[in-house]
Every structure is written in structure tokens, then in C-alpha cells.
Design an enzyme around this catalytic site. Sequence first.
Site, PDB file in Angstrom:
ATOM      1  CB  CYS A  55      -1.277   7.595   0.838  1.00  0.00           C
ATOM      2  SG  CYS A  55      -2.767   6.740   1.376  1.00  0.00           S
TER       3      CYS A  55
ATOM      4  CD  GLU B  82      -2.995  -1.129   0.332  1.00  0.00           C
ATOM      5  OE1 GLU B  82      -3.246  -0.037  -0.230  1.00  0.00           O
ATOM      6  OE2 GLU B  82      -3.641  -2.166   0.097  1.00  0.00           O
TER       7      GLU B  82
HETATM    8  P1  NAD Z   1       6.692   5.322   7.626  1.00  0.00           P
HETATM    9  O1  NAD Z   1       7.810   6.182   8.062  1.00  0.00           O
HETATM   10  O2  NAD Z   1       5.490   5.233   8.421  1.00  0.00           O
HETATM   11  O3  NAD Z   1       7.343   3.900   7.329  1.00  0.00           O
HETATM   12  C1  NAD Z   1       6.596   2.802   6.999  1.00  0.00           C
HETATM   13  C2  NAD Z   1       7.176   1.599   7.694  1.00  0.00           C
HETATM   14  O4  NAD Z   1       8.387   1.166   7.098  1.00  0.00           O
HETATM   15  C3  NAD Z   1       7.514   1.869   9.143  1.00  0.00           C
HETATM   16  O5  NAD Z   1       6.968   0.861   9.941  1.00  0.00           O
HETATM   17  C4  NAD Z   1       9.026   1.885   9.189  1.00  0.00           C
HETATM   18  O6  NAD Z   1       9.570   1.427  10.393  1.00  0.00           O
HETATM   19  C5  NAD Z   1       9.412   0.953   8.080  1.00  0.00           C
HETATM   20  N1  NAD Z   1      10.704   1.266   7.463  1.00  0.00           N
HETATM   21  C6  NAD Z   1      11.199   2.483   7.139  1.00  0.00           C
HETATM   22  N2  NAD Z   1      12.396   2.358   6.518  1.00  0.00           N
HETATM   23  C7  NAD Z   1      12.673   1.038   6.459  1.00  0.00           C
HETATM   24  C8  NAD Z   1      13.756   0.252   5.926  1.00  0.00           C
HETATM   25  N3  NAD Z   1      14.796   0.804   5.340  1.00  0.00           N
HETATM   26  N4  NAD Z   1      13.705  -1.092   6.047  1.00  0.00           N
HETATM   27  C9  NAD Z   1      12.641  -1.673   6.631  1.00  0.00           C
HETATM   28  N5  NAD Z   1      11.583  -0.981   7.138  1.00  0.00           N
HETATM   29  C10 NAD Z   1      11.593   0.344   7.062  1.00  0.00           C
HETATM   30  O7  NAD Z   1       6.164   5.699   6.263  1.00  0.00           O
HETATM   31  P2  NAD Z   1       6.743   6.620   5.220  1.00  0.00           P
HETATM   32  O8  NAD Z   1       7.595   5.743   4.424  1.00  0.00           O
HETATM   33  O9  NAD Z   1       7.279   7.906   5.629  1.00  0.00           O
HETATM   34  O10 NAD Z   1       5.253   6.883   4.642  1.00  0.00           O
HETATM   35  C11 NAD Z   1       4.961   7.825   3.749  1.00  0.00           C
HETATM   36  C12 NAD Z   1       4.658   7.139   2.457  1.00  0.00           C
HETATM   37  O11 NAD Z   1       3.698   6.114   2.673  1.00  0.00           O
HETATM   38  C13 NAD Z   1       4.051   8.058   1.442  1.00  0.00           C
HETATM   39  O12 NAD Z   1       4.570   7.748   0.184  1.00  0.00           O
HETATM   40  C14 NAD Z   1       2.594   7.723   1.494  1.00  0.00           C
HETATM   41  O13 NAD Z   1       1.910   8.028   0.314  1.00  0.00           O
HETATM   42  C15 NAD Z   1       2.634   6.266   1.771  1.00  0.00           C
HETATM   43  N6  NAD Z   1       1.406   5.813   2.412  1.00  0.00           N
HETATM   44  C16 NAD Z   1       0.583   4.985   1.725  1.00  0.00           C
HETATM   45  C17 NAD Z   1      -0.596   4.588   2.286  1.00  0.00           C
HETATM   46  C18 NAD Z   1      -1.558   3.673   1.562  1.00  0.00           C
HETATM   47  O14 NAD Z   1      -2.477   3.186   2.201  1.00  0.00           O
HETATM   48  N7  NAD Z   1      -1.397   3.427   0.271  1.00  0.00           N
HETATM   49  C19 NAD Z   1      -0.951   5.025   3.557  1.00  0.00           C
HETATM   50  C20 NAD Z   1      -0.071   5.855   4.237  1.00  0.00           C
HETATM   51  C21 NAD Z   1       1.107   6.241   3.669  1.00  0.00           C
END
Ligand code: NAD
Length: 518
Positions: free
Chosen positions: A258, A224
Site C-alpha cells: 500500500c 488503513e
Molecule cells: P482485501 O481483498 O484483502 O480485502 C480487505 C478485507 O475486506 C478482506 O478481509 C475482505 O474480506 C473484506 N471485504 C472485501 N469486500 C468487502 C465488502 N463488500 N464488504 C465487507 N467486507 C469486504 O483487500 P483489497 O481491498 O484488495 O486491498 C487492497 C487495498 O488495500 C489497496 O488499496 C491497498 O493500498 C490497501 N491496503 C492498505 C494497507 C494499509 O496498511 N494502509 C495495507 C494493505 C492494503
Amino acid sequence: MASVEIPSLQYTAVEEIPQRVKNVRTTFFQQKTRPIEFRLQQLRKLYWAVKDREHLMAEALKRDLGKSPNESLMSDISITLNDIVLMTKNLPKWAKDEKAPDVDITYSLMKPTIRKDPLGCVLIIGAFNVPFQLAIGPLVGAIAGGNTAVLKPSENSPNCAVVLQQIVEAALDPSCVTVVQGAIPETQALLAERWDKIFYTGSANVGRVVTKAAAPHLTPVVLELGGRNPAFITKRADIRLAARRLLWGKTFNAGQICTSQNYILADREIVERLVEEFCKAFKEYFPDGAKASPDFARIVNDGAFRRLKEMIDNTKGKIVLGGTMDEAERFIEPTIVLVDSVDDSLISQESFGPLIPILPVTDLDEAIKIANDVDSTPLAVYPFGTKQEAEKVLSAVRSGGATINDSFMHVTIPSLPFGGVGESGSGAYHGRNSFEAFVHRRSIATTPSWLERTLSVRYPPYGEKARKFIVSRMLKPDFDRQGNKVTSVLERLVWLFTLGGGANKQGALRAAGVVISS
Ligand code: NAD
């Protein structure tokens, strides 16, 4: 009101993680989560654990994101609770075996059935922006499907991560569901384990990390992700409505959604009016400015704040509304910018903040071309204009979902599958789709012993009888070598009797001498 205590977030020790995973995996093989009644009870307990902690959830969202109580209710609390109720009401029906459709008489004797079997032990990795919904939503699907699960909340919403753990521990059997807290090292330790499904919400870059980690075991993955979602506003659109709805879509949770639009492609002729309407709506929503408003959230952390600041600092566009910020508070004012290129810093990446770049275009064809060049598979598209124009956008630009004439309303409708396509992700959930995402549709046939005489034709040594049997059972095509559909005499008669299909077809078939069995 008494102050609410939320302990600080404690990361799980990395060395503990393999054993924690082993425990829930072992439980799966003990079949504890298989009975539907057990799953229902777990879900019902989860409902009350959430309900009883609404105040804690709201407080955690306030601390982590500056979210207002109303937004918390809309984005996290009500959706999560509704999701659980919908699942508990429908699970017995959705979990039932299905009879295979379209089987002929011989196959029907084998009782072809689709079972909805649990996948096993699953990993759910949540994101920071709507932390409760994005963690509990998939968890509801995992429990409903009869799986055991490990949940890894986002460390970037630490207070919400703590409350999530409290909810899970208060409601769910710890041998079936456990929470692992942490950041990259802890997530990587989890990803090193074997899973039966990984459900990841977050950025595309981490999505790639997750997919690579899943590959050695060929673990199925739901991704997602985000995307650069376009809104299209033609000169036939209701400009006031478009401005009001898109301003809401991009100021909700300070744009950290998102599915909110990343940029607007607006017909050159209406850009001036559009900006005026945005300004009017802004005054109405935030009469004392966004900073003073209790309804406007803050950016999640310093890193995200600096990234957004850089996007604003680097724009070559003209700021027509907002533009102020306050690093100490991580406040970024809703900022509308007229840009003249897709290479502008405000379009070239997903903002995930309250930035509203408007790119003027000559017509819808140009807008469609630009949208496909910027991101050919965004998470959502938002066309504003006539019905035909909306249809044109939907046909020409792919996306995970879409709302016509509004911001992200499609996401809030529980029976619609929510998910991306291509670069914005794969797989979907919400409502029944959450259940389907966590079960295997297992095909079952039962060959009765008494059918042996008929079926013995399939055994070698093969002969003419077997050949005839197979040929007699082959389906007849209803198309010719040019790919055209061929109408049978019967179909032609039916067409004739019903004058093109308008009247009663059964009557026509009877008139044509065809016996209809009920
Ligand atoms: P985040 O910081 O919440 O990270 C997501 C998860 O990935 C966390 O649990 C984090 O610990 C883990 N993580 C981060 N880096 C990692 C790595 N190198 N290795 C393993 N795990 C790792 O989320 P974010 O990435 O800042 O979120 C923002 C992005 O998420 C945007 O692109 C947004 O559009 C997208 N998003 C999508 C949805 C959806 O439902 N499609 C919902 C919310 C956010």
C-alpha cells in the site's frame, strides 16, 4: 525437505457468527482480559506460536503470493515478531496511569489521572498483501489494550488465512480471541454486530462499507487504506539512488504494497537518465529477468491480474522496460512507462502491482500541483532532491507518512505511527500507537471529602464569593487583541540577562529576584 501441509480454507458458517461474537463480548465483561499479566502472557504465547510457524508462514506466503523467503521474513515474520517483543517489553510502562499534566494546586488535590482502559470487544479485518503483519499487528494492540477480539483474515490469501487461524488457536485463549473466516457475506455478518472498535485494512471502497456499518452504533473505526502515492525526483536528486530505491519499492511483493509509489513525477531534464538507471538496477536485481527470479512475487489472483493487464493495455504511454505478462502464472513484469498525462490508466487508479509510470514535469511546483490534483491525501510521499525540496513537498502535499530519499522505510520503524490521512485512512498503529489505538484514555478525578469547605463556594445560592473565586482562578492571556504574543516584564528581563535566551535562564531569573522552586 518434508512438504508442508496447509489445510484448505474453511469459511465460518454465517449463522454461527453472532454467537461467536457474543462469546468474546461476554468474556470482556467478565474482565478476564483486564490484568496486565494475563495480556502479557497471551502476547508471549503469541510470539512463540508465530516463531514456531515461521516455515508455515513462509510456505503460505509462497503459495498465495509467490513471495520469496527473504521477502516473507522482511515483510511478515520479522516485523510481527519484533512488534510482539516491543509490546511485551513496554506494556507495563505504557499501561500505567498517567498524572494529568499542567494542573494547578487545587486541581492537583483531586489527583487528576489518565487511565488506559480497554475499549471492549473489537473487530479486526485484514488485507491480503502482507497478511500476517496486517492481522497480527493490530491484534497485538488489541490484546495489549485488554480487549477481546474477532479477527477476519483476507480470503484472498487463503493459505495465510489458515495459518493465521492456527497461530491464534495455538496461542490465545479462545474465549478472548476468535478467528472468523470468509469473504463478503461473512464480513457483512460481522459488521452487522455491535463492536467497540473496528480496525479495517484494505481498499477505500470497502472502507466506506465498514464506516457505514459502524455508524448506527457510533463505533470508532481505524481505516488503513491505500492511495496514489507520488514520488518526486528533481534534477538535484541522486538519480541512481532514486532508481535503485524506487525499483525495490515497486518490485517488493510485486508492487502489492500500500505504501509503494504509484507514480513518479520526474524533472524532464533527468528522465532519460532515470530510465537508464532503472534499467541498470533491474538487470542487477533480476539478472535472468523477473520471471525466472525466485525473488519476484506473483499477483494475488486472476481478478487483480486482469485489472493490472487492463491498466497496461490502456496506457497511452511508452513502455521503456518490461511489459510482458503470463496469465497462467499471474506474472506481471516490472513495467516502466513514460506517460504524458495524469489521466493515463497507470496514474488514474492505484496499481497495487509492479507498474512504474513516470510523468515528466517542468519543475517541482508543477509536480506538487499535479500530486495534489491526483490525490490530495495519499498514504505516502517520496521526495528525492535537496533538503529544501523535500521540505517543500512535505509542506505542500499532505500524506499519511513519508520517506525522504527512499521508498517506504518509514513504515518499518516501529516507534513511528503508521496510518493514513483523509482518503488514505484515519487512525494509526505500530509500537506504542498500537496500544493507544485500542485503549480509552479515561479521565479520573478524586475529590477529597476534606475539600468540601473550599468547594462549597460552587453551590447555589450563588453569590459574590463564588464569582470572586472563579475570577481568581481564571488564566491570564499572554496575547493582545491583534493576536500578538505579549512579553511580560519578567520575560523581557530574562531575555536581557540571557542575551536572547542563550545562557542559563534559571540564573537570569534568580538575578531578576524570582524565586525558583524545584
Ligand atoms: P482485501 O481483498 O484483502 O480485502 C480487505 C478485507 O475486506 C478482506 O478481509 C475482505 O474480506 C473484506 N471485504 C472485501 N469486500 C468487502 C465488502 N463488500 N464488504 C465487507 N467486507 C469486504 O483487500 P483489497 O481491498 O484488495 O486491498 C487492497 C487495498 O488495500 C489497496 O488499496 C491497498 O493500498 C490497501 N491496503 C492498505 C494497507 C494499509 O496498511 N494502509 C495495507 C494493505 C492494503
